[in-house]
Motif scaffolding. Structure first.
Motif, PDB file in Angstrom:
ATOM      1  N   SER A 113     -64.775  23.390  36.919  1.00  0.00           N
ATOM      2  CA  SER A 113     -64.896  22.361  37.947  1.00  0.00           C
ATOM      3  C   SER A 113     -63.586  22.124  38.684  1.00  0.00           C
ATOM      4  O   SER A 113     -62.507  22.357  38.162  1.00  0.00           O
ATOM      5  N   TYR A 114     -63.743  21.641  39.903  1.00  0.00           N
ATOM      6  CA  TYR A 114     -62.636  21.279  40.789  1.00  0.00           C
ATOM      7  C   TYR A 114     -63.046  19.949  41.418  1.00  0.00           C
ATOM      8  O   TYR A 114     -63.930  19.897  42.264  1.00  0.00           O
ATOM      9  N   VAL A 115     -62.409  18.856  40.959  1.00  0.00           N
ATOM     10  CA  VAL A 115     -62.780  17.512  41.405  1.00  0.00           C
ATOM     11  C   VAL A 115     -61.551  16.848  42.021  1.00  0.00           C
ATOM     12  O   VAL A 115     -60.463  16.921  41.448  1.00  0.00           O
ATOM     13  N   THR A 116     -61.738  16.194  43.158  1.00  0.00           N
ATOM     14  CA  THR A 116     -60.613  15.516  43.808  1.00  0.00           C
ATOM     15  C   THR A 116     -60.878  14.026  43.934  1.00  0.00           C
ATOM     16  O   THR A 116     -62.023  13.587  43.970  1.00  0.00           O
ATOM     17  N   THR A 120     -54.076   6.844  48.218  1.00  0.00           N
ATOM     18  CA  THR A 120     -53.261   6.510  49.377  1.00  0.00           C
ATOM     19  C   THR A 120     -53.200   7.693  50.342  1.00  0.00           C
ATOM     20  O   THR A 120     -54.184   8.011  50.964  1.00  0.00           O
ATOM     21  N   LEU A 121     -52.068   8.385  50.435  1.00  0.00           N
ATOM     22  CA  LEU A 121     -51.945   9.488  51.385  1.00  0.00           C
ATOM     23  C   LEU A 121     -51.941  10.856  50.702  1.00  0.00           C
ATOM     24  O   LEU A 121     -51.574  11.845  51.318  1.00  0.00           O
ATOM     25  N   LYS A 122     -52.317  10.907  49.451  1.00  0.00           N
ATOM     26  CA  LYS A 122     -52.338  12.201  48.773  1.00  0.00           C
ATOM     27  C   LYS A 122     -53.682  12.412  48.101  1.00  0.00           C
ATOM     28  O   LYS A 122     -54.431  11.476  47.839  1.00  0.00           O
ATOM     29  N   THR A 123     -53.955  13.651  47.830  1.00  0.00           N
ATOM     30  CA  THR A 123     -55.170  14.041  47.133  1.00  0.00           C
ATOM     31  C   THR A 123     -54.777  14.560  45.760  1.00  0.00           C
ATOM     32  O   THR A 123     -53.858  15.365  45.642  1.00  0.00           O
ATOM     33  N   VAL A 124     -55.466  14.094  44.743  1.00  0.00           N
ATOM     34  CA  VAL A 124     -55.214  14.538  43.370  1.00  0.00           C
ATOM     35  C   VAL A 124     -56.434  15.336  42.924  1.00  0.00           C
ATOM     36  O   VAL A 124     -57.555  14.822  42.890  1.00  0.00           O
ATOM     37  N   ALA A 125     -56.197  16.596  42.593  1.00  0.00           N
ATOM     38  CA  ALA A 125     -57.280  17.482  42.147  1.00  0.00           C
ATOM     39  C   ALA A 125     -57.162  17.708  40.645  1.00  0.00           C
ATOM     40  O   ALA A 125     -56.073  17.942  40.126  1.00  0.00           O
ATOM     41  N   THR A 126     -58.299  17.643  39.965  1.00  0.00           N
ATOM     42  CA  THR A 126     -58.373  17.943  38.539  1.00  0.00           C
ATOM     43  C   THR A 126     -59.234  19.183  38.384  1.00  0.00           C
ATOM     44  O   THR A 126     -60.403  19.177  38.758  1.00  0.00           O
ATOM     45  N   LYS A 152     -53.363  18.992  40.307  1.00  0.00           N
ATOM     46  CA  LYS A 152     -52.620  19.384  41.510  1.00  0.00           C
ATOM     47  C   LYS A 152     -52.639  18.214  42.502  1.00  0.00           C
ATOM     48  O   LYS A 152     -53.638  17.517  42.606  1.00  0.00           O
ATOM     49  N   GLU A 153     -51.552  18.038  43.212  1.00  0.00           N
ATOM     50  CA  GLU A 153     -51.476  17.010  44.251  1.00  0.00           C
ATOM     51  C   GLU A 153     -51.106  17.661  45.575  1.00  0.00           C
ATOM     52  O   GLU A 153     -50.261  18.551  45.606  1.00  0.00           O
ATOM     53  N   TYR A 154     -51.727  17.194  46.649  1.00  0.00           N
ATOM     54  CA  TYR A 154     -51.401  17.709  47.970  1.00  0.00           C
ATOM     55  C   TYR A 154     -51.794  16.703  49.041  1.00  0.00           C
ATOM     56  O   TYR A 154     -52.544  15.777  48.801  1.00  0.00           O
ATOM     57  N   LEU A 170     -56.173  28.999  35.538  1.00  0.00           N
ATOM     58  CA  LEU A 170     -56.789  28.155  34.519  1.00  0.00           C
ATOM     59  C   LEU A 170     -57.736  28.964  33.631  1.00  0.00           C
ATOM     60  O   LEU A 170     -57.714  28.842  32.403  1.00  0.00           O
ATOM     61  N   ALA A 171     -58.569  29.801  34.231  1.00  0.00           N
ATOM     62  CA  ALA A 171     -59.498  30.641  33.459  1.00  0.00           C
ATOM     63  C   ALA A 171     -58.720  31.606  32.571  1.00  0.00           C
ATOM     64  O   ALA A 171     -59.092  31.839  31.413  1.00  0.00           O
ATOM     65  N   SER A 172     -57.621  32.157  33.080  1.00  0.00           N
ATOM     66  CA  SER A 172     -56.794  33.084  32.297  1.00  0.00           C
ATOM     67  C   SER A 172     -56.165  32.379  31.099  1.00  0.00           C
ATOM     68  O   SER A 172     -56.123  32.941  29.992  1.00  0.00           O
TER      69      SER A 172
END
Length: 189
Positions: A113-116, A120-126, A152-154, A170-172
């Motif tokens: 999974s890839y969830v964001t 505020t002004l950033k996106t945090v992805a798990t 990850k943050e962007y 991540l899979a590796s």
């Protein structure tokens, strides 16, 4: 002239507020990054993979209201199986050679999974990738779960290649955890 600038500014603002939508198509091909060893097996090692997951990995929504759905383009069962077989060979095993009955190595891909979430002004992805392995050999059955997670943050939408690279990393890591489990090694020897 002033009206044209105002109209242009309003148009650009509306475009930014509306965001844009896209799709990221990624190929999940984990690499078995294990150290080369000289292990041997006396039984054939039968590796099989399965999953109940679809090809939808998740989605990205950024603080700028950009959106992207993420889908896999390849057969994840086959790519995980090939990665595990490659890793077994690096460890010195010869999965296709040995006596019968085989060691039965069943691997289920339980989470990808890839969830964001927007903060505020950033996106945090798990990002998550999990496997469940059941190994039956030498009259014993061993079951274990292996998982990896990355945060990850962007600020803006990541490139499709970055999304693919992060999920493959991540899979590796998860496949490496499975192949580094001493209980798995002992039962396969």
């Amino acid at each position: 002239m002033l009206n044209k600038q105002l109209l242009l500014t309003l148009s650009l603002s509306a475009l930014l507020l509306a965001g844009c939508s896209t799709t990221h198509y990624i190929s999940i091909t984990p690499q078995a990054n294990v150290a080369t060893k000289n292990l041997t097996n006396d039984r054939v090692i039968k590796v099989s993979t399965s999953t109940q997951l679809t090809n939808s990995v998740g989605s990205i929504k950024t603080a700028l209201n950009e959106r992207a759905s993420i889908y896999t383009t390849n057969d994840i069962n086959e790519s995980v199986k090939e990665s595990v077989l490659s890793g077994l060979r690096r460890l010195g095993f010869t999965p296709e050679q040995g006596v019968m009955p085989p060691a039965d190595f069943k691997i289920e891909i339980t989470k990808m999974s890839y969830v964001t979430k927007v903060e505020t002004l950033k996106t945090v992805a798990t990002l998550d990738f999990e496997l469940k392995a059941t190994l039956t050999a030498k009259g014993q059955t061993y079951t274990a779960n292996y998982g990896s997670q990355k945060i990850k943050e962007y600020g803006t939408m990541p490139y499709q290649q970055d999304t693919e690279d992060n999920m493959n990393d991540l899979a590796s890591q998860t496949v490496k955890r499975l192949l580094s489990d001493p209980n798995v090694i002992i039962l396969l020897k």
